[in-house]
Design an enzyme around this catalytic site. Structure first.
Site, PDB file in Angstrom:
ATOM      1  CG  MET A 238     -11.558   3.119   1.619  1.00 52.12           C
ATOM      2  SD  MET A 238     -10.039   3.010   2.584  1.00 52.12           S
ATOM      3  CE  MET A 238      -8.831   3.063   1.246  1.00 52.12           C
TER       4      MET A 238
ATOM      5  CG  ASP B 144      -6.166  -3.040   3.035  1.00 53.35           C
ATOM      6  OD1 ASP B 144      -5.129  -2.695   3.625  1.00 53.35           O
ATOM      7  OD2 ASP B 144      -6.812  -2.278   2.285  1.00 53.35           O
ATOM      8  N   GLY B 145      -4.766  -4.482   6.168  1.00 57.80           N
ATOM      9  CA  GLY B 145      -4.703  -3.779   7.451  1.00 57.80           C
ATOM     10  C   GLY B 145      -3.993  -4.575   8.523  1.00 57.80           C
ATOM     11  N   GLY B 146      -2.913  -4.009   9.034  1.00 56.02           N
ATOM     12  CA  GLY B 146      -2.201  -4.649  10.138  1.00 56.02           C
ATOM     13  C   GLY B 146      -1.460  -5.920   9.751  1.00 56.02           C
TER      14      GLY B 146
ATOM     15  CG  HIS C  72      -3.755  -1.765  -1.718  1.00 56.29           C
ATOM     16  ND1 HIS C  72      -4.839  -2.565  -2.034  1.00 56.29           N
ATOM     17  CD2 HIS C  72      -4.177  -0.951  -0.711  1.00 56.29           C
ATOM     18  CE1 HIS C  72      -5.860  -2.254  -1.262  1.00 56.29           C
ATOM     19  NE2 HIS C  72      -5.494  -1.268  -0.447  1.00 56.29           N
TER      20      HIS C  72
ATOM     21  N   GLY D 279       1.282  -2.042   3.950  1.00 60.22           N
ATOM     22  CA  GLY D 279       1.835  -0.703   3.840  1.00 60.22           C
ATOM     23  C   GLY D 279       3.067  -0.576   4.717  1.00 60.22           C
TER      24      GLY D 279
ATOM     25  CG  ASP E  22      -5.126   2.213   0.776  1.00 57.19           C
ATOM     26  OD1 ASP E  22      -6.060   1.406   0.615  1.00 57.19           O
ATOM     27  OD2 ASP E  22      -4.019   1.888   1.249  1.00 57.19           O
TER      28      ASP E  22
ATOM     29  CG  MET F  17      -8.462   6.906   2.270  1.00 58.18           C
ATOM     30  SD  MET F  17      -7.696   6.835   3.893  1.00 58.18           S
ATOM     31  CE  MET F  17      -6.852   5.250   3.789  1.00 58.18           C
TER      32      MET F  17
ATOM     33  CB  SER G 240      -0.891   0.021   1.241  1.00 61.33           C
ATOM     34  OG  SER G 240      -1.406   1.331   1.403  1.00 61.33           O
TER      35      SER G 240
ATOM     36  CG  MET H 231     -11.547  -3.117   4.808  1.00 62.12           C
ATOM     37  SD  MET H 231     -10.071  -2.409   4.050  1.00 62.12           S
ATOM     38  CE  MET H 231      -9.241  -1.603   5.415  1.00 62.12           C
TER      39      MET H 231
ATOM     40  CG  HIS I 196      -9.221  -0.080  -0.751  1.00 63.95           C
ATOM     41  ND1 HIS I 196      -8.665  -0.333   0.500  1.00 63.95           N
ATOM     42  CD2 HIS I 196     -10.573  -0.092  -0.562  1.00 63.95           C
ATOM     43  CE1 HIS I 196      -9.631  -0.476   1.382  1.00 63.95           C
ATOM     44  NE2 HIS I 196     -10.791  -0.333   0.767  1.00 63.95           N
TER      45      HIS I 196
ATOM     46  N   GLY J  45      -9.128   3.847   6.827  1.00 61.85           N
ATOM     47  CA  GLY J  45      -8.854   5.271   7.042  1.00 61.85           C
ATOM     48  C   GLY J  45      -7.380   5.570   7.280  1.00 61.85           C
ATOM     49  CG  PHE J  46      -6.078   6.652   9.928  1.00 61.76           C
ATOM     50  CD1 PHE J  46      -5.587   7.909   9.582  1.00 61.76           C
ATOM     51  CD2 PHE J  46      -7.361   6.547  10.427  1.00 61.76           C
ATOM     52  CE1 PHE J  46      -6.374   9.044   9.736  1.00 61.76           C
ATOM     53  CE2 PHE J  46      -8.162   7.673  10.587  1.00 61.76           C
ATOM     54  CZ  PHE J  46      -7.657   8.931  10.242  1.00 61.76           C
ATOM     55  N   GLY J  47      -3.169   3.868   7.830  1.00 63.43           N
ATOM     56  CA  GLY J  47      -2.200   2.785   7.898  1.00 63.43           C
ATOM     57  C   GLY J  47      -1.701   2.628   9.334  1.00 63.43           C
ATOM     58  N   GLY J  48      -0.959   1.572   9.569  1.00 67.12           N
ATOM     59  CA  GLY J  48      -0.284   1.407  10.850  1.00 67.12           C
ATOM     60  C   GLY J  48      -1.170   1.003  12.014  1.00 67.12           C
TER      61      GLY J  48
HETATM   62  C1  DX5 Z   1      -6.541   1.446   5.360  1.00 64.58           C
HETATM   63  C2  DX5 Z   1      -5.990   1.036   4.033  1.00 64.58           C
HETATM   64  C3  DX5 Z   1      -4.840   0.107   4.099  1.00 64.58           C
HETATM   65  C4  DX5 Z   1      -3.628   0.602   4.822  1.00 64.58           C
HETATM   66  C5  DX5 Z   1      -2.857  -0.588   5.317  1.00 64.58           C
HETATM   67  O1  DX5 Z   1      -7.744   2.107   5.156  1.00 64.58           O
HETATM   68  O2  DX5 Z   1      -6.991   0.424   3.253  1.00 64.58           O
HETATM   69  O3  DX5 Z   1      -4.487  -0.316   2.768  1.00 64.58           O
HETATM   70  O4  DX5 Z   1      -2.796   1.381   4.010  1.00 64.58           O
HETATM   71  O5  DX5 Z   1      -1.789  -0.125   6.085  1.00 64.58           O
HETATM   72  P1  DX5 Z   1      -0.917  -1.069   7.028  1.00 64.58           P
HETATM   73  O6  DX5 Z   1      -0.363  -2.157   6.171  1.00 64.58           O
HETATM   74  O7  DX5 Z   1       0.139  -0.128   7.518  1.00 64.58           O
HETATM   75  O8  DX5 Z   1      -1.828  -1.574   8.102  1.00 64.58           O
HETATM   76 ZN    ZN Z   2      -6.494  -0.486   1.222  1.00 64.25          ZN
END
Ligand code: DX5
Ligand code: ZN
Length: 221
Positions: free
Chosen positions: A70, A177-179, A35, A199, A37, A39, A10, A139, A68, A144-147
């Site tokens: 959103m 996707d996520g974490g 990927h 990401g 994102d 938003m 991502s 998901m 993706h 909304g956010f990475g990390g």
């Molecule tokens: C969150 C995104 C993810 C995000 C994943 O809304 O859809 O793609 O970037 O980030 P990590 O891999 O850091 O959890």
């Molecule tokens: Zn995503």
């Protein structure tokens, strides 16, 4: 059937001042999809990038763009991303009044349609769309956010969707996707996922490290 594990970095976690270089570096490191994102500050509480940035990035890689969205309402933006060079366009069922129509629109533009399920969205939402989609994105954080940290309750949903895909007999990617980290990836793969979005876990340690990061996620070690 679960296919070979593919890694979709991502770019939300990349250096936004050098996105072209960052994409070339993950391609060199063995990434399978890019990927992206998108938003809107309304469907999710963050703003990222639009179709103009996707278009500018298109010449930097031959890898599929896994976009993706959103965004809500989403339909008016789909054609712009298709024209910008998206290959897969994934939408959330909550992002418009007629998700089946949105899926048809994506297909009519020559892209592969994907359906994204938030942590609170039940697996059954795929039942009436499974004949029309090429990717299901589970998901494992709230979008909304990475990390953010992986939500363990999503593992059962990944398993349920794996069974639905296998019963359909269609070649549908099951993306999570996520974490995603080297700690969470093995259980996600074991549950049936075959595309991992990563990401933070990809874009860490500098470009020379990206190939090792991607290989570690893929092997689940
Ligand atoms: C969150 C995104 C993810 C995000 C994943 O809304 O859809 O793609 O970037 O980030 P990590 O891999 O850091 O959890
Ligand atoms: Zn995503």
């Amino acid at each position: 059937m679960q296919q070979a594990v593919r890694i979709a970095p991502s770019i939300l976690a990349a250096d936004f001042s050098r996105l072209g270089e960052e994409i070339r570096a993950v391609e060199a490191g063995g990434a399978d999809y890019i990927h992206i994102d998108v938003m809107d500050g309304h469907f999710v509480p963050n703003l990222t990038i639009g179709a103009g940035v996707v278009k500018a990035l298109r010449p930097h890689t031959a890898l599929p763009f896994d976009v993706h969205l959103m965004i809500s309402p989403v339909d008016a933006f789909v054609a712009g991303f298709a024209e910008a060079g998206a290959n897969i366009i994934t939408v959330h069922p909550e992002a418009g009044p007629h998700v089946h129509r949105t899926v048809q629109l994506i297909r009519s533009l020559g892209c592969k349609p994907g359906l994204a399920l938030n942590p609170g969205t039940p697996a059954e939402v795929v039942d009436n769309l499974i004949d029309s989609i090429d990717l299901i994105l589970v998901m494992s954080v709230n979008p909304g956010f990475g990390g953010q940290s992986f939500i363990d309750s999503q593992l059962a949903k990944i398993g349920a969707i794996r069974r639905k895909i296998d019963a359909s007999g269609r070649a549908i990617d099951l993306e999570v996707d996520g974490g995603i980290t080297t700690k969470t990836a093995p259980s996600v793969i074991a549950a049936g996922a075959d595309v991992l979005v990563a990401g933070t876990a990809t874009f860490t340690g500098g470009a020379a490290q990206y190939g090792r990061n991607i290989a570690a996620l893929r092997s689940g070690r």
